[in-house]
Write a protein that holds these residues in place. Structure first.
Motif, PDB file in Angstrom:
ATOM      1  N   VAL A 289      44.122  26.242  84.953  1.00  0.00           N
ATOM      2  CA  VAL A 289      44.307  25.422  86.154  1.00  0.00           C
ATOM      3  C   VAL A 289      43.002  24.699  86.490  1.00  0.00           C
ATOM      4  O   VAL A 289      43.005  23.506  86.808  1.00  0.00           O
ATOM      5  N   LEU A 290      41.888  25.407  86.396  1.00  0.00           N
ATOM      6  CA  LEU A 290      40.592  24.792  86.708  1.00  0.00           C
ATOM      7  C   LEU A 290      40.128  23.829  85.618  1.00  0.00           C
ATOM      8  O   LEU A 290      39.453  22.841  85.915  1.00  0.00           O
ATOM      9  N   TRP A 291      40.480  24.081  84.368  1.00  0.00           N
ATOM     10  CA  TRP A 291      40.136  23.132  83.308  1.00  0.00           C
ATOM     11  C   TRP A 291      40.894  21.827  83.511  1.00  0.00           C
ATOM     12  O   TRP A 291      40.406  20.763  83.157  1.00  0.00           O
TER      13      TRP A 291
ATOM     14  N   GLY B 135      37.437  22.418  91.019  1.00  0.00           N
ATOM     15  CA  GLY B 135      37.174  22.264  92.446  1.00  0.00           C
ATOM     16  C   GLY B 135      38.382  22.447  93.344  1.00  0.00           C
ATOM     17  O   GLY B 135      38.360  22.025  94.497  1.00  0.00           O
ATOM     18  N   GLN B 136      39.413  23.090  92.858  1.00  0.00           N
ATOM     19  CA  GLN B 136      40.596  23.318  93.678  1.00  0.00           C
ATOM     20  C   GLN B 136      40.341  24.451  94.672  1.00  0.00           C
ATOM     21  O   GLN B 136      39.473  25.287  94.468  1.00  0.00           O
TER      22      GLN B 136
ATOM     23  N   GLN C 133      34.886  26.414  91.762  1.00  0.00           N
ATOM     24  CA  GLN C 133      34.244  25.490  90.814  1.00  0.00           C
ATOM     25  C   GLN C 133      33.911  26.233  89.531  1.00  0.00           C
ATOM     26  O   GLN C 133      33.446  27.377  89.570  1.00  0.00           O
ATOM     27  N   LEU C 134      34.154  25.594  88.423  1.00  0.00           N
ATOM     28  CA  LEU C 134      33.726  26.139  87.139  1.00  0.00           C
ATOM     29  C   LEU C 134      32.206  26.077  87.026  1.00  0.00           C
ATOM     30  O   LEU C 134      31.581  25.120  87.502  1.00  0.00           O
TER      31      LEU C 134
ATOM     32  N   GLU D 183      32.385  25.524  79.232  1.00  0.00           N
ATOM     33  CA  GLU D 183      32.172  25.676  77.784  1.00  0.00           C
ATOM     34  C   GLU D 183      33.234  26.570  77.140  1.00  0.00           C
ATOM     35  O   GLU D 183      33.577  26.377  75.977  1.00  0.00           O
ATOM     36  N   LEU D 184      33.766  27.521  77.893  1.00  0.00           N
ATOM     37  CA  LEU D 184      34.792  28.417  77.366  1.00  0.00           C
ATOM     38  C   LEU D 184      36.044  27.647  76.952  1.00  0.00           C
ATOM     39  O   LEU D 184      36.771  28.067  76.052  1.00  0.00           O
ATOM     40  N   ARG D 185      36.263  26.521  77.579  1.00  0.00           N
ATOM     41  CA  ARG D 185      37.433  25.700  77.253  1.00  0.00           C
ATOM     42  C   ARG D 185      37.460  25.322  75.769  1.00  0.00           C
ATOM     43  O   ARG D 185      38.524  25.312  75.148  1.00  0.00           O
ATOM     44  N   ILE D 186      36.322  25.025  75.221  1.00  0.00           N
ATOM     45  CA  ILE D 186      36.243  24.629  73.803  1.00  0.00           C
ATOM     46  C   ILE D 186      36.789  25.742  72.916  1.00  0.00           C
ATOM     47  O   ILE D 186      37.582  25.494  72.009  1.00  0.00           O
TER      48      ILE D 186
END
Length: 148
Positions: free
Chosen positions: A51-53, A57-58, A102-103, A109-112
Motif C-alpha cells: 500500500v505504501l509502495w 505518506g498515507q 512514511q517509508l 529499497e525493499l521494494r526492489i
C-alpha cells in the motif's frame, strides 16, 4: 435445487464456497510465507508495504480502509515495521488526530527485492495470467456483494 443441493448434502464440506476460499487461502499463505521469509516480512506486513509502495505518506486510516483492517489490528503491524526501520509514523501537521505513515530509505529499497514475489506466486499457482485476473475479478465481485 440441483443434484448437489439435497438436504443431506447441504452441509458437505467440499460443496462449501467458504471452505474452498479458506483452504485456498491456507495454501496461498504457505507460498507467501516462504517467499517473504527472505524479506523478513509477514504477509500482513507485506500488504502494508505494498500500500505504501503505491502511495507513500498515507494516514493510518487510509491504509486500514485499503486493507480492510481496523486500527487495533493495523497499529501493531505499523509499530513492528517502524521497529524494523522500514517506515516512520508522524502526527499530521494539519490534524494531530491523524497519523501519517512514511517509508524510510530501507523501506523504499525493499521494494526492489519484493518485485519478484508476484511472478513467483503466479508460477506457484500454475495458472495463466488471464486465469488469475478472472479469479481476482470474481473474488472482488464476491467481496463487494458480501459487504453489501
Amino acid at each position: 435445487m440441483n443434484d448437489h443441493d439435497t438436504p443431506d448434502s447441504l452441509l458437505k464440506l467440499d460443496l462449501q464456497v467458504c471452505f474452498a476460499l479458506y483452504s485456498t487461502n491456507l495454501a496461498m499463505t504457505k507460498v507467501y510465507r516462504r517467499l517473504l521469509r527472505e524479506l523478513g516480512l509477514t504477509y500482513p506486513q507485506y500488504l502494508v508495504m505494498m500500500v505504501l509502495w503505491e502511495e507513500d505518506g498515507q494516514t493510518v486510516s487510509e491504509i486500514g480502509e485499503r486493507l480492510f483492517l481496523d486500527s487495533a489490528t493495523l497499529t501493531p503491524l505499523l509499530k513492528r515495521l517502524e521497529g524494523m526501520g522500514l517506515l516512520s509514523r508522524r502526527r499530521a501537521v494539519d490534524d494531530e488526530r491523524r497519523v501519517r505513515v512514511q517509508l524510510t530509505d530501507p523501506g523504499r529499497e525493499l521494494r526492489i527485492r519484493a518485485e519478484a514475489i508476484p511472478e513467483a506466486v503466479a508460477c506457484a499457482s500454475q495458472c495463466q495470467p488471464e486465469e488469475l485476473r478472472a479469479l481476482k475479478d470474481q473474488l472482488h465481485a464476491l467481496r463487494r456483494k458480501l459487504n453489501g
